[in-house]
Write an enzyme that holds these catalytic residues in place. Structure first.
Site, PDB file in Angstrom:
ATOM      1  N   ARG A  38      -3.172 -29.443 -65.297  1.00  0.00           N
ATOM      2  CA  ARG A  38      -2.602 -30.488 -64.444  1.00  0.00           C
ATOM      3  C   ARG A  38      -2.803 -31.871 -65.033  1.00  0.00           C
ATOM      4  O   ARG A  38      -1.911 -32.719 -64.980  1.00  0.00           O
ATOM      5  CB  ARG A  38      -3.205 -30.394 -63.039  1.00  0.00           C
ATOM      6  CG  ARG A  38      -2.642 -29.230 -62.243  1.00  0.00           C
ATOM      7  CD  ARG A  38      -3.356 -28.976 -60.939  1.00  0.00           C
ATOM      8  NE  ARG A  38      -2.674 -27.906 -60.208  1.00  0.00           N
ATOM      9  CZ  ARG A  38      -3.123 -27.347 -59.094  1.00  0.00           C
ATOM     10  NH1 ARG A  38      -4.268 -27.759 -58.574  1.00  0.00           N
ATOM     11  NH2 ARG A  38      -2.443 -26.385 -58.502  1.00  0.00           N
ATOM     12  N   TYR A  79       6.022 -27.704 -62.713  1.00  0.00           N
ATOM     13  CA  TYR A  79       5.015 -26.706 -63.094  1.00  0.00           C
ATOM     14  C   TYR A  79       3.587 -27.216 -62.942  1.00  0.00           C
ATOM     15  O   TYR A  79       3.362 -28.385 -62.730  1.00  0.00           O
ATOM     16  CB  TYR A  79       5.276 -26.086 -64.453  1.00  0.00           C
ATOM     17  CG  TYR A  79       5.316 -26.933 -65.690  1.00  0.00           C
ATOM     18  CD1 TYR A  79       4.807 -28.212 -65.765  1.00  0.00           C
ATOM     19  CD2 TYR A  79       5.879 -26.396 -66.865  1.00  0.00           C
ATOM     20  CE1 TYR A  79       4.851 -28.932 -66.927  1.00  0.00           C
ATOM     21  CE2 TYR A  79       5.925 -27.108 -68.045  1.00  0.00           C
ATOM     22  CZ  TYR A  79       5.407 -28.386 -68.067  1.00  0.00           C
ATOM     23  OH  TYR A  79       5.457 -29.090 -69.241  1.00  0.00           O
ATOM     24  N   GLU A  80       2.661 -26.264 -63.000  1.00  0.00           N
ATOM     25  CA  GLU A  80       1.237 -26.492 -62.699  1.00  0.00           C
ATOM     26  C   GLU A  80       1.038 -26.952 -61.259  1.00  0.00           C
ATOM     27  O   GLU A  80       0.124 -27.712 -60.954  1.00  0.00           O
ATOM     28  CB  GLU A  80       0.614 -27.502 -63.679  1.00  0.00           C
ATOM     29  CG  GLU A  80       0.858 -27.195 -65.134  1.00  0.00           C
ATOM     30  CD  GLU A  80       0.524 -25.771 -65.524  1.00  0.00           C
ATOM     31  OE1 GLU A  80      -0.274 -25.113 -64.826  1.00  0.00           O
ATOM     32  OE2 GLU A  80       1.081 -25.294 -66.530  1.00  0.00           O
ATOM     33  N   GLY A  81       1.886 -26.481 -60.363  1.00  0.00           N
ATOM     34  CA  GLY A  81       1.830 -26.873 -58.962  1.00  0.00           C
ATOM     35  C   GLY A  81       2.792 -28.011 -58.718  1.00  0.00           C
ATOM     36  O   GLY A  81       2.617 -29.105 -59.257  1.00  0.00           O
ATOM     37  N   GLN A 115       0.717 -30.762 -54.908  1.00  0.00           N
ATOM     38  CA  GLN A 115      -0.365 -31.676 -55.283  1.00  0.00           C
ATOM     39  C   GLN A 115      -0.710 -32.608 -54.116  1.00  0.00           C
ATOM     40  O   GLN A 115      -1.884 -32.886 -53.851  1.00  0.00           O
ATOM     41  CB  GLN A 115       0.039 -32.505 -56.501  1.00  0.00           C
ATOM     42  CG  GLN A 115       0.412 -31.720 -57.736  1.00  0.00           C
ATOM     43  CD  GLN A 115      -0.706 -30.835 -58.238  1.00  0.00           C
ATOM     44  OE1 GLN A 115      -1.881 -31.203 -58.207  1.00  0.00           O
ATOM     45  NE2 GLN A 115      -0.354 -29.647 -58.700  1.00  0.00           N
TER      46      GLN A 115
END
Length: 593
Positions: free
Chosen positions: A294, A437-439, A444
């Protein structure tokens, strides 16, 4: 248009704002000096500019190739990757116990801005390896670390994180990939993973996958997940490579951007894997990998924006179109440069203010990652709290703004930007995935509001407020930087008001917290940049007061002034929207949409 790594901006932040020399008594900083940092970044810039940047555009056009499970990268990419390994760049911030150079994370994150700016897709190969390395380093047995980390440290072997499956992205409790214990310490891993960045390629002899799976008989949901190390090629006891593991790349995704990175569908058919950490602790262990990713994603989004700004600026200087509203500035030519137009300057200054503030935010946060290792317990605890609190803010806010800057860059290019003759289109396409991506950025925001704010009784946010208050008290007297300090104080007040509103209204109705989360994150992001701009203004003004006639410092103050006057007021609009609550969002029936 050649990419130019922002060496001066980052060395200013590291050496004059963060004053990296002050940390020589901290673990990992013993052998670091501002002179050494300058040398590292200058050499890193040359590598990014001369080796990586020239293959970015061609890699976007060519993409990766899949043939019956075998993936090859674009022309010249394997050679560039191997040159990076030979030069030792992947090992820059890695643990010396496994062959790393032991540089602080803040130095590695500075170099990372160069590689991601030169080519976002290329930077993902070492970036994903670093994430997998972090998860193994933090949680695996010593035997696994000794066997796999040395060659992951150097970049000789790649690494990935395998979470997502066709039926689940964010909701990982629905993971179906199974792991069957074999009684000898190994597990057989079976299942399919999708959207696996750098999942298969020809750059390295081996790829070490970190795979989220459910041990046979484990409970449903998140609590039943475990994390496994699954190599592409089995590794013998002497470190040599053995037979191919029973996994393969079943195909590559056709994507909007980052074409040079192989986004793979991975099929595991009874592949041999080893448990990382304990059974049932998969999500806890994977979060080490995810948090690393992240931060890297926030860096990537911002770095793409920085490259897009550079390209837009060069275009604007060269493009001749129209006349200045106050009279011709190029009377002997057919028209003036578009730099004479206020709205073009608005787009460029907005981009520059976000980019330079974001660069400082990234490095300030990376310094907290280093300070987590401090021998002083209070320093380490505070840094740890800040890493938890700020990771979702940095990832979401900087990727949102990185994409916004890339969009402004295309607008500056006009019709030329919409064609493929210029890289404006690639920057916009590449930047878009960073918000997903990555949440996703919405996730977030929920993580920030639902988990990070209330953690440890709100200790992190209270410390954050106290640090800002202390800075304001120390620097708020009349003087050239007072507008920066006053702007910061006002933004902090709005963030504090938003925090109190969430405490009062979020508990009574969780939808209020969900509805407010994105606006809250934006207030937090703009406050963070205000804090860093105030620090940069202080450092720049100090140089001017000491007699420096370097125009760099004046330009820095002028850019910061734009941030204070034209961007910082956004916090007030977000606060008004936040306080509207969830009613307007939730009252409409689904069929009415």
């Amino acid at each position: 248009m050649a990419y130019k790594a922002p060496v001066r901006d980052l060395t200013f932040i590291l050496n004059e704002v963060l004053e990296i020399d002050r940390y020589s008594n901290q673990a990992g900083f013993e052998d670091i000096s501002s002179d050494l940092v300058q040398q590292i970044l200058e050499e890193g810039a040359k590598f990014a500019e001369e080796v990586i940047a020239p293959i970015n555009h061609s890699g976007d056009k060519e993409g990766c190739h899949w043939d019956n499970g075998v993936v090859t990268g674009p022309k010249g990419w394997k050679e560039a990757y191997q040159a990076m390994v030979a030069a030792g760049w992947p090992a820059l911030s890695a643990d010396p116990a496994y062959g790393g150079q032991g540089m602080p994370s803040v130095v590695g994150m500075a170099f990372g801005q160069f590689t991601a700016g030169a080519s976002a897709a290329f930077s993902m190969y070492p970036g994903l390896t670093a994430g997998a390395h972090a998860g193994i380093h933090a949680n695996a047995s010593q035997e696994l670390k000794d066997k796999y980390l040395p060659k992951m440290t150097t970049g000789e072997w790649g690494g990935t994180m395998n979470l997502t499956e066709p039926q689940c992205g964010t909701d990982l409790g629905m993971v179906r990939t199974k792991a069957v214990p074999q009684g000898d310490g190994t597990y057989k891993i079976t299942g399919q993973k999708i959207w696996i960045s750098a999942g298969e390629h020809d750059f390295t002899d081996n790829i070490i996958h970190t795979v989220l799976a459910r041990v046979e008989g484990a409970p449903a949901g998140i609590k039943g997940l475990s994390l496994f190390l699954v190599p592409k090629v089995m590794v013998n006891d002497d470190g040599s490579l053995g037979k191919r593991n029973s996994l393969m790349c079943a195909g590559l995704e056709h994507k909007m951007g980052i074409h040079g990175n192989a986004t793979a569908v991975m099929q595991y058919d009874g592949a041999t894997g080893w448990l990382i950490g304990e059974e049932g602790r998969g999500m806890n262990n994977m979060f080490v990998v995810m948090n690393e990713a992240r931060l890297g994603t926030g860096l990537q989004g911002l770095a793409i924006g920085a490259a897009a700004y550079q390209a837009a600026l060069e275009f604007a200087k060269d493009r001749v179109q129209g006349r200045s509203l106050t009279g011709p500035k190029n009377p002997d030519g057919p028209a003036d440069s578009i730099m004479v137009h206020p709205d073009v300057r608005r787009m460029l200054l907005e981009s520059k203010a976000f980019v330079e503030g974001g660069q400082a935010f990234i490095l300030w946060t990376a310094l907290q990652a280093d300070l987590q290792k401090s021998a002083d317990e209070a320093t380490a605890q505070k840094a740890h709290d800040y890493m938890g609190l700020l990771t979702p803010v940095l990832k979401a806010y900087l990727t949102d703004k990185g994409f916004h800057v890339a969009s402004l860059g295309m607008q500056v290019h006009g019709g030329s930007g919409y064609t493929e003759h210029f890289q404006a289109s690639q920057y916009l396409r590449d930047a878009r995935i960073t918000m997903i991506y990555e949440g996703t950025n919405g996730i977030q925001a929920l993580d920030l509001v639902g988990r990070k704010l209330p953690a440890a009784g709100g200790r992190a946010i209270m410390s954050w407020f106290a640090d800002i208050d202390a800075f304001v008290a120390e620097n708020g007297a009349e003087g050239p930087i007072k507008p920066f300090v006053d702007g910061l104080a006002d933004a902090k007040k709005k963030l504090q008001e938003a925090t109190m509103w969430l405490m009062q209204n979020g508990m009574a109705n969780p939808d209020n917290a969900g509805a407010a989360s994105t606006d809250y994150l934006n207030i937090f992001g703009v406050t963070a940049l205000a804090y860093l701009w105030a620090q940069m203004a202080k450092a720049a003004q100090a140089k001017i007061d000491a007699g420096s006639d370097d125009p760099f410092y004046v330009t820095k103050l002028q850019t910061g002034q734009y941030f204070v006057e034209r961007i910082l007021p956004d916090a007030g609009a977000h606060l008004i929207k936040l306080k509207s609550g969830a009613d307007v969002l939730m009252q409409m029936p689904v069929e009415a949409f």
